[in-house]
Design an enzyme around this catalytic site. Structure first.
Site, PDB file in Angstrom:
ATOM      1  N   LYS A   1       0.847  -1.203   0.000  1.00 28.05           N
ATOM      2  CA  LYS A   1       0.000   0.000   0.000  1.00 28.05           C
ATOM      3  C   LYS A   1       0.878   1.246   0.000  1.00 28.05           C
ATOM      4  O   LYS A   1       0.657   2.167  -0.781  1.00 28.05           O
ATOM      5  CB  LYS A   1      -0.938   0.001   1.218  1.00 28.05           C
ATOM      6  CG  LYS A   1      -2.074  -1.001   1.085  1.00 28.05           C
ATOM      7  CD  LYS A   1      -2.871  -1.122   2.376  1.00 28.05           C
ATOM      8  CE  LYS A   1      -3.920  -2.224   2.238  1.00 28.05           C
ATOM      9  NZ  LYS A   1      -4.569  -2.558   3.517  1.00 28.05           N
TER      10      LYS A   1
ATOM     11  N   GLN B   1      -4.493  -0.174  10.063  1.00 26.06           N
ATOM     12  CA  GLN B   1      -4.422  -1.553   9.575  1.00 26.06           C
ATOM     13  C   GLN B   1      -4.974  -2.522  10.629  1.00 26.06           C
ATOM     14  O   GLN B   1      -4.482  -2.585  11.745  1.00 26.06           O
ATOM     15  CB  GLN B   1      -2.976  -1.929   9.219  1.00 26.06           C
ATOM     16  CG  GLN B   1      -2.836  -3.301   8.593  1.00 26.06           C
ATOM     17  CD  GLN B   1      -3.597  -3.442   7.266  1.00 26.06           C
ATOM     18  OE1 GLN B   1      -3.503  -2.586   6.403  1.00 26.06           O
ATOM     19  NE2 GLN B   1      -4.372  -4.503   7.124  1.00 26.06           N
TER      20      GLN B   1
ATOM     21  N   ASP C   1     -10.745   3.652   4.165  1.00 26.30           N
ATOM     22  CA  ASP C   1     -11.144   2.240   4.188  1.00 26.30           C
ATOM     23  C   ASP C   1     -12.671   2.111   4.119  1.00 26.30           C
ATOM     24  O   ASP C   1     -13.188   1.026   3.848  1.00 26.30           O
ATOM     25  CB  ASP C   1     -10.658   1.578   5.492  1.00 26.30           C
ATOM     26  CG  ASP C   1      -9.432   0.693   5.275  1.00 26.30           C
ATOM     27  OD1 ASP C   1      -9.178   0.315   4.120  1.00 26.30           O
ATOM     28  OD2 ASP C   1      -8.750   0.386   6.266  1.00 26.30           O
TER      29      ASP C   1
END
Ligand code: NAP
Length: 246
Positions: A4, A48, A71
């Site tokens: 990422k 994360q 997200d």
């Protein structure tokens, strides 16, 4: 996370990584998130998951500014998606819709079956397919006659986390099959492992009209959509119209 960060930079954005130790307290983590919320140089925040068990994941997600929640997990974005309002949409299911649009000329009225009902894949996938005018069924571990249900699917999305569970004879001829699963299994060579999806690819490819491979397929789309969400968030923060093709 490494991928990422690398692809964010390759796309011309800046990526800031805040690596906290596993022993981090809830207060420290919330403080980091709130600092990033206030930082005008930051347009997207990604925590994360999963977090260590002593941390309250829901509280951390809710602390993220919904406008920076790239997200798409904040309850505000989840709610907006479900009522069809502009939202930051979870990356993996959004990537799946882009793949489906490539393979299916007109999804209107098609029966889409999603196997898996998680908050990050199954449920948002269902909302997105509803918005594409599909008739949607969500299956899960308590569903009866899953193979029979899967056989009715014009679009079958597998997001289960069980290696090659979906067999070739579960697939309706010509169906579009999207394999979200990423499972590590022992390889033929002793001591080595390999990645497989939730779909038995070789069998299913004989029957399907279109099918995504693992690795490849959905995985790279997830990162692409994370970058897309960051551009959307940055445009909204600056009052720039979001390009129609984004
Ligand atoms: P999850 O939270 O564990 O959810 C799995 C879902 O599958 C649950 O709803 C569960 O049902 C259902 N399920 C489990 N066993 C089943 C069975 N035998 N029959 C029918 N349904 C069953 O997993 P997730 O986070 O959604 O992820 C699913 C898979 O996608 C994993 O392999 C994950 O690694 C992968 N993934 C890939 C990407 C990507 O970028 N490609 C992104 C996210 C996830 P219940 O609710 O009844 O327990």
């Amino acid at each position: 996370m490494r991928n990422k960060a690398r692809q964010t930079v390759a796309a011309g954005m800046r990526s800031f990584e805040h690596l906290l130790p596993a022993s981090t307290s809830q207060a420290e983590l919330l403080d980091t998130v709130r600092r990033l919320n206030r930082d005008p140089a930051v347009h997207g925040i990604l925590v994360q998951l999963p977090l260590p068990s002593h941390l309250a994941e829901d509280e951390v997600i809710e602390a993220i500014d919904p406008a920076k929640d790239v997200d798409g997990f904040h309850p505000i974005n989840v709610g907006r998606l479900s009522i069809g309002a502009p939202a930051l949409v979870p990356c993996t299911p959004y990537g799946c819709t882009l793949l489906i649009r490539e393979a299916v000329a007109d999804p209107t009225g098609l029966h889409a079956v999603i196997v898996g009902r998680s908050n990050i894949v199954g449920k948002p996938m269902a909302q997105l397919l509803l918005a594409m005018n599909c008739t949607v069924t969500i299956a899960h571990s308590r569903t009866r006659d899953l193979p029979g249900l899967a056989r009715q699917a014009d679009i079958l999305v597998a997001a289960v986390g069980r290696p090659e569970m979906v067999r070739g004879d579960w697939i309706k001829p010509g169906a579009c099959v999207i394999d979200v699963g990423i499972n590590r299994v022992p390889a033929a060579e002793p001591g080595k492992t390999r990645l497989v999806g939730d779909v038995a690819f070789a069998e299913a490819a004989e029957v399907a009209g279109a099918i995504t491979p693992v690795p490849g397929g959905v995985g790279p789309m997830t990162i692409a959509c994370l970058l897309r969400n960051t551009v959307v968030a940055a445009c909204r923060a600056r009052g720039i119209d979001i390009p129609a093709d984004l």
